[in-house]
Motif scaffolding. Structure first.
Motif, PDB file in Angstrom:
ATOM      1  N   THR A 119      -5.111   5.685   0.134  1.00  0.00           N
ATOM      2  CA  THR A 119      -5.030   5.365  -1.434  1.00  0.00           C
ATOM      3  C   THR A 119      -4.184   6.598  -2.053  1.00  0.00           C
ATOM      4  O   THR A 119      -4.602   7.862  -1.983  1.00  0.00           O
ATOM      5  CB  THR A 119      -6.585   5.332  -1.997  1.00  0.00           C
ATOM      6  N   THR A 161      -1.809  -4.716   0.308  1.00  0.00           N
ATOM      7  CA  THR A 161      -2.806  -4.085  -0.523  1.00  0.00           C
ATOM      8  C   THR A 161      -3.838  -5.101  -1.179  1.00  0.00           C
ATOM      9  O   THR A 161      -3.686  -6.226  -1.441  1.00  0.00           O
ATOM     10  CB  THR A 161      -2.077  -3.399  -1.435  1.00  0.00           C
ATOM     11  N   THR A 163      -4.915  -3.478  -4.233  1.00  0.00           N
ATOM     12  CA  THR A 163      -5.008  -2.819  -5.308  1.00  0.00           C
ATOM     13  C   THR A 163      -4.431  -3.847  -6.475  1.00  0.00           C
ATOM     14  O   THR A 163      -3.451  -4.433  -6.433  1.00  0.00           O
ATOM     15  CB  THR A 163      -4.372  -1.558  -5.472  1.00  0.00           C
ATOM     16  N   LYS A 164      -4.974  -3.700  -7.642  1.00  0.00           N
ATOM     17  CA  LYS A 164      -4.789  -4.734  -8.696  1.00  0.00           C
ATOM     18  C   LYS A 164      -3.447  -4.246  -9.295  1.00  0.00           C
ATOM     19  O   LYS A 164      -3.180  -3.036  -9.498  1.00  0.00           O
ATOM     20  CB  LYS A 164      -5.706  -4.646  -9.815  1.00  0.00           C
ATOM     21  N   GLY A 166      -0.788  -3.821  -7.659  1.00  0.00           N
ATOM     22  CA  GLY A 166      -0.299  -2.935  -6.560  1.00  0.00           C
ATOM     23  C   GLY A 166       1.093  -3.272  -6.364  1.00  0.00           C
ATOM     24  O   GLY A 166       1.540  -4.459  -6.166  1.00  0.00           O
ATOM     25  N   ASP A 186      -7.012  -8.302  -7.298  1.00  0.00           N
ATOM     26  CA  ASP A 186      -8.529  -7.857  -7.062  1.00  0.00           C
ATOM     27  C   ASP A 186      -9.528  -8.737  -6.955  1.00  0.00           C
ATOM     28  O   ASP A 186      -9.558  -9.874  -7.647  1.00  0.00           O
ATOM     29  CB  ASP A 186      -8.674  -7.060  -8.252  1.00  0.00           C
ATOM     30  N   SER A 214      -2.922   4.595  -8.934  1.00  0.00           N
ATOM     31  CA  SER A 214      -3.751   4.586  -7.686  1.00  0.00           C
ATOM     32  C   SER A 214      -3.639   3.358  -6.833  1.00  0.00           C
ATOM     33  O   SER A 214      -3.585   2.318  -7.440  1.00  0.00           O
ATOM     34  CB  SER A 214      -5.220   4.760  -8.312  1.00  0.00           C
ATOM     35  N   MET A 215      -3.030   3.433  -5.691  1.00  0.00           N
ATOM     36  CA  MET A 215      -2.790   2.129  -5.010  1.00  0.00           C
ATOM     37  C   MET A 215      -3.277   2.391  -3.544  1.00  0.00           C
ATOM     38  O   MET A 215      -2.839   3.322  -2.767  1.00  0.00           O
ATOM     39  CB  MET A 215      -1.526   1.751  -5.107  1.00  0.00           C
ATOM     40  N   LEU A 216      -4.091   1.309  -2.885  1.00  0.00           N
ATOM     41  CA  LEU A 216      -4.396   1.385  -1.493  1.00  0.00           C
ATOM     42  C   LEU A 216      -3.185   0.662  -0.548  1.00  0.00           C
ATOM     43  O   LEU A 216      -3.013  -0.445  -1.011  1.00  0.00           O
ATOM     44  CB  LEU A 216      -5.823   0.676  -1.152  1.00  0.00           C
TER      45      LEU A 216
END
Length: 229
Positions: A119, A161, A163-164, A166, A186, A214-216
């Motif tokens: 992340t 990913t 991540t919302k 993302g 998400d 912030s990103m996975l």
């Protein structure tokens, strides 16, 4: 015996006739002998000339045969040389092809890497590669691709990913090029991909940055770059 002055005309004529016959016979014999000798010499000359010509022709024929053998030998040597040269050229062509393939493979510029699963906090973070599958030219160091030679390059990123909103940006130096945007996903995983063709000069850098703070990034995400021209 009567003196010549006392001989009768008949006797004189008879003596004259005998003398003429004797002289004529001797002259005839000498003429015949001369003609016979000339004929013999002519026959000998004719015989000599014919065999001389035959001998000369035989010598010429032998000389021609000798020259023909020499030329045949030379032609065989030349043919053998040509065959060897052709064989060597064939080997040279194969070597050149191999060398060309090796050179083209060695000079091929491009890379493919799977991205590190993590992340990223902050959109200024450079997304790192985790496992480099190919790195022709060694221009990719695991985070940044630095152009080693000017040309047209194609870059592609495939993002996975959850991540919302993302997304991943492809950067050239400090310039944003294109984004692989996953959108509103998400809480599920979603994918996105994007490409960018760009001209690079020596020293230009291409890398990835996160779209959100912030990103996975999943490790199934991939970053690829290659010089196309």
């Amino acid at each position: 015996m009567d003196s010549p002055t006392n001989m009768t005309p008949f006797v004189k004529c008879l003596i004259f006739a005998v003398v003429c016959l004797i002289i004529g016979g001797n002259c005839g014999d000498h003429s015949l002998d001369r003609r016979t000798n000339i004929a013999k010499r002519s026959d000998k000359n004719t015989y000599y000339n014919i065999y001389s010509k035959i001998n000369a022709m035989e010598k010429d024929l032998k000389n021609l045969e000798t020259k023909l053998l020499k030329r045949t030998k030379m032609l065989r040597q030349v043919l053998q040389s040509v065959i060897e040269m052709d064989s060597n050229l064939g080997l040279s062509d194969e070597n050149l092809k191999k060398e060309g393939k090796l050179a083209s493979k060695k000079n091929a510029i491009g890379f493919t890497t799977r991205l590190e699963q993590t992340t990223y906090v902050g959109s200024s973070s450079i997304i790192r590669g985790n496992f480099i599958l190919y790195n022709g030219g060694n221009a990719y160091n695991g985070t940044v691709f630095t152009c080693p030679s000017p040309g047209l390059y194609l870059f592609h990123v495939s993002l996975c990913t959850r991540t919302k909103y993302g997304g991943i940006w492809i950067y050239k130096n400090s310039q944003k090029l294109t984004i692989a945007y996953a959108g509103y996903v998400d809480p599920q995983y979603n994918g996105a991909s994007v490409s960018a063709a760009v001209w690079l000069d020596v020293g230009d850098q291409v890398y990835l940055r996160a779209h959100t703070s912030s990103m996975l990034v999943d490790n199934n995400s991939v970053f690829t770059g290659i010089r196309v021209n």
